[in-house]
Design an enzyme around this catalytic site. Structure first.
Site, short mmCIF file in Angstrom:
data_model
loop_
_atom_site.label_atom_id
_atom_site.label_comp_id
_atom_site.label_asym_id
_atom_site.label_seq_id
_atom_site.Cartn_x
_atom_site.Cartn_y
_atom_site.Cartn_z
N CYS A 191 2.80 -11.77 4.10
CA CYS A 191 2.05 -12.10 3.91
C CYS A 191 2.25 -13.60 4.49
O CYS A 191 1.45 -14.22 4.89
CB CYS A 191 2.96 -12.40 2.82
N TYR B 107 -19.44 3.68 0.42
CA TYR B 107 -19.06 3.20 0.97
C TYR B 107 -19.59 2.76 1.92
O TYR B 107 -19.95 2.50 2.86
CB TYR B 107 -17.51 3.93 0.25
N GLU C 269 -16.88 6.19 10.20
CA GLU C 269 -17.30 6.14 9.25
C GLU C 269 -17.20 7.19 8.38
O GLU C 269 -16.32 7.82 7.49
CB GLU C 269 -18.72 5.49 8.60
N CYS D 198 -2.36 -7.29 5.10
CA CYS D 198 -2.85 -6.78 3.50
C CYS D 198 -1.50 -5.08 3.50
O CYS D 198 -2.71 -4.87 2.35
CB CYS D 198 -3.28 -7.65 3.20
N CYS E 27 -0.78 -14.47 6.78
CA CYS E 27 -1.90 -13.37 6.01
C CYS E 27 -2.91 -15.41 6.02
O CYS E 27 -2.41 -16.16 5.94
CB CYS E 27 -1.83 -13.13 5.15
N ASP F 187 -13.54 -0.38 0.26
CA ASP F 187 -13.13 0.78 1.08
C ASP F 187 -11.42 0.60 0.34
O ASP F 187 -11.12 -0.14 -0.84
CB ASP F 187 -12.87 0.94 1.91
N CYS G 66 -3.72 -17.08 -1.78
CA CYS G 66 -3.48 -15.49 -2.96
C CYS G 66 -2.64 -15.67 -4.16
O CYS G 66 -1.33 -15.84 -3.94
CB CYS G 66 -2.85 -14.84 -2.17
#
Length: 358
Positions: free
Chosen positions: A206, A129, A46, A199, A209, A147, A215
């Site tokens: 899309c 985060y 991370e 995305c 997705c 994030d 959306c």
DNA sequence: CAAACGTGGCT
DNA sequence: TAGCCAAGTTT
């Protein structure tokens, strides 16, 4: 707390089939069976991934685990070794804080990472985060992880028109609302995977997705318009000079930068003072010692907030006594130094074969 | 809170 | 190609 919702169920179903396999992860099957990812691995990845691509991180992650398999090993390592291992990855404050954090975990927490957001956030280099990400991914805490990927997904799903970073609290509230109590770590990673693979900032896929029927941006707007961001400022140009002194034995003069600020704690060749919001000189008058310095061109390096143009000079010279912590380093050993990319560029400009294995 | 803080890949 | 962007934190 609500256990699940349409978004979490839909996304986790997608994640089960389309998750990325990454060296610091365990699989969704293992997570569902009650296994946990290694907190040291999760934390290390991370921190490395802050503002940095997965592709860039992978080799560094492997190198760090190879050098320092446990957090106690990293805590005990000389800081110069850690900086050298981090060289090239950028944002070097991360490496300085990484070391401090490892020391805190090893010496004040018995080698065990805190398992709460608050406990994690108290450690150096761990902000909102990373605290949420480690809590969720390594400890399965119901933490709202946000994030850049998540901001993009959320802003599109709900057409958040307010610009970043002002809209963060609003988006964070949405993430908290959607994060399930069951599999919160997988949910966080799924949101990030969705943002990274479907995305995307440009030309999102899309059609693939799992949220394409819900959306709002896709239904009534342009997904690429989100997230809305404040306009960027133009980058100033700064100039300076770098001096590469080489002895007949093939050693070059190096020094260590101060611990704070740009490239703090990293190694450099002597340069003019280009850091301090002022241009350094570009002539050999400013060299570390007098001599017949040969101009060998210019390098350009783009930092986050300014562009740097360095005139590079080379001088063949007998080894002279150094002062103030400068030292002579064999050119054959440069790879082991904590040289940031801009300094490698300057050295290569003066000595084209400096980093080749000849 | 705005600014500082790296680098490499992609369009 | 010039700009955008990447699993942000600190001051």
């Amino acid at each position: 707390m609500k256990t699940s919702n349409y978004y979490s169920v839909t996304l986790l179903h997608w994640y089960d089939r389309h998750h990325r396999e990454l060296p610091w992860r365990i699989t969704p099957v293992a997570a569902k069976a009650g296994f946990f990812a290694n907190p040291y691995h999760v934390w290390l990845s991370e921190v490395m991934l802050q503002q940095t691509t997965v592709q860039a991180v992978k080799p560094y992650f492997a190198k760090f685990l190879s050098l320092w398999p446990k957090v106690e090993d990293l805590a005990a390592a000389p800081s110069g070794d850690v900086m050298a291992a981090w060289a090239g990855l950028g944002y070097y404050a991360r490496a300085r804080n990484l070391k401090k954090c490892a020391e805190a975990v090893a010496n004040e927490h018995g080698g065990i990472f805190p398992d709460t957001e608050a406990g994690l956030k108290a450690l150096p280099g761990i902000g909102d985060y990373t605290a949420a990400a480690v809590a969720a991914i390594a400890f399965n805490r119901q933490a709202a992880v946000m994030d850049g990927n998540v901001e993009r997904v959320i802003s599109r799903l709900f057409t958040i028109d307010a610009p970043l970073p002002g809209s963060k609290p609003q988006m964070k509230a949405k993430v908290a609302e959607l994060t399930p109590s069951d599999r919160p770590g997988d949910f966080a990673q799924a949101m990030m995977d969705l943002g990274a693979t479907i995305c995307t900032p440009k030309r999102p896929a899309c059609a693939l997705c799992p949220f394409n029927s819900h959306c709002l941006a896709l239904a009534k707007d342009d997904p690429e318009r989100f997230p809305v961001k404040a306009p960027k400022k133009t980058k100033p140009v700064r100039v300076g000079a770098a001096f590469v002194a080489v002895t007949p034995d093939g050693e070059i003069l190096l020094r260590r930068r101060i611990e704070t600020g740009l490239l703090g704690g990293m190694t450099e060749v002597p340069t003019t003072a280009w850091t301090a919001r002022i241009d350094g000189g570009t002539t050999p008058d400013h060299a570390p010692f007098p001599g017949d310095w040969q101009a060998c061109g210019q390098i350009v390096h783009v930092f986050t907030h300014f562009e740097l143009r360095l005139a590079v000079y080379r001088l063949s010279h007998e080894k002279i006594d150094t002062e103030g912590g400068d030292w002579w380093e064999p050119v054959t050993n440069l790879e082991a130094q904590a040289l940031p990319t801009v300094m490698k560029k300057a050295i290569v400009q003066a000595i084209p074969l400096a980093f080749s294995k000849l």
